[in-house]
Design a protein around this motif. Structure first.
Motif, PDB file in Angstrom:
ATOM      1  N   THR A  46      23.635 -26.925 -12.279  1.00  0.00           N
ATOM      2  CA  THR A  46      24.938 -27.404 -11.841  1.00  0.00           C
ATOM      3  C   THR A  46      24.833 -27.993 -10.435  1.00  0.00           C
ATOM      4  O   THR A  46      24.046 -27.524  -9.606  1.00  0.00           O
ATOM      5  N   ALA A  61      30.097 -29.620  -4.197  1.00  0.00           N
ATOM      6  CA  ALA A  61      30.856 -28.882  -5.187  1.00  0.00           C
ATOM      7  C   ALA A  61      31.950 -28.100  -4.471  1.00  0.00           C
ATOM      8  O   ALA A  61      31.770 -27.665  -3.328  1.00  0.00           O
ATOM      9  N   ARG A 106      31.833 -37.877  -6.453  1.00  0.00           N
ATOM     10  CA  ARG A 106      31.165 -36.607  -6.738  1.00  0.00           C
ATOM     11  C   ARG A 106      31.005 -36.422  -8.240  1.00  0.00           C
ATOM     12  O   ARG A 106      30.009 -35.860  -8.706  1.00  0.00           O
ATOM     13  N   SER A 110      27.480 -35.611 -10.032  1.00  0.00           N
ATOM     14  CA  SER A 110      27.302 -34.288 -10.617  1.00  0.00           C
ATOM     15  C   SER A 110      26.674 -34.308 -12.004  1.00  0.00           C
ATOM     16  O   SER A 110      26.276 -33.248 -12.513  1.00  0.00           O
TER      17      SER A 110
END
Length: 128
Positions: A46, A61, A106, A110
């Protein structure tokens, strides 16, 4: 092809700090991006944080925003992740990644499949 080498992992108590490093074997182009992903057993990697190399623009994150700081040294082709106020849920293997593109959001940064070069990983353990 560029190779990545991570360092700086280890053990810390909750509330403590660690700094991870990721060195690239070749000069990082301004067209490149680099990032950190975390993996725990039984789960996919992740996204933690990433940087567009040319602009220095960073993404985080939500779980680490305000606690982690990502930076780069363009002369040393090295990326740093300063991790403060560590929590047990920060535990995992941290992987450095790079790809020959930059990212506008983002969300796109990701996506695991966006990255094509990975380091070997460094273990981070946060426990009392």
């Amino acid at each position: 092809q560029v190779q990545l080498e991570e360092g700086g992992g280890g053990w810390a108590q909750p509330g403590g700090s660690l700094r991870l490093t990721c060195g690239a074997s070749a000069r990082a182009s301004n067209r490149f991006a680099m990032a950190w992903f975390r993996q725990v057993p039984g789960s996919d990697r992740t996204f933690v944080s990433g940087i567009n190399w040319g602009t220095g623009g960073t993404f985080y994150a939500e779980s680490v925003r305000g606690r982690f700081t990502l930076s780069r040294d363009t002369a040393q082709n090295t990326m740093y992740l300063q991790m403060n106020s560590l929590k047990p849920e920060d535990t995992g293997v941290y992987y450095c990644a790079t790809v020959g593109r930059q990212f506008a959001t983002r969300t796109t940064m990701s996506v695991l499949a966006s990255w094509d070069t990975w380091g070997q990983g460094t273990q981070v353990t946060v426990s009392s």
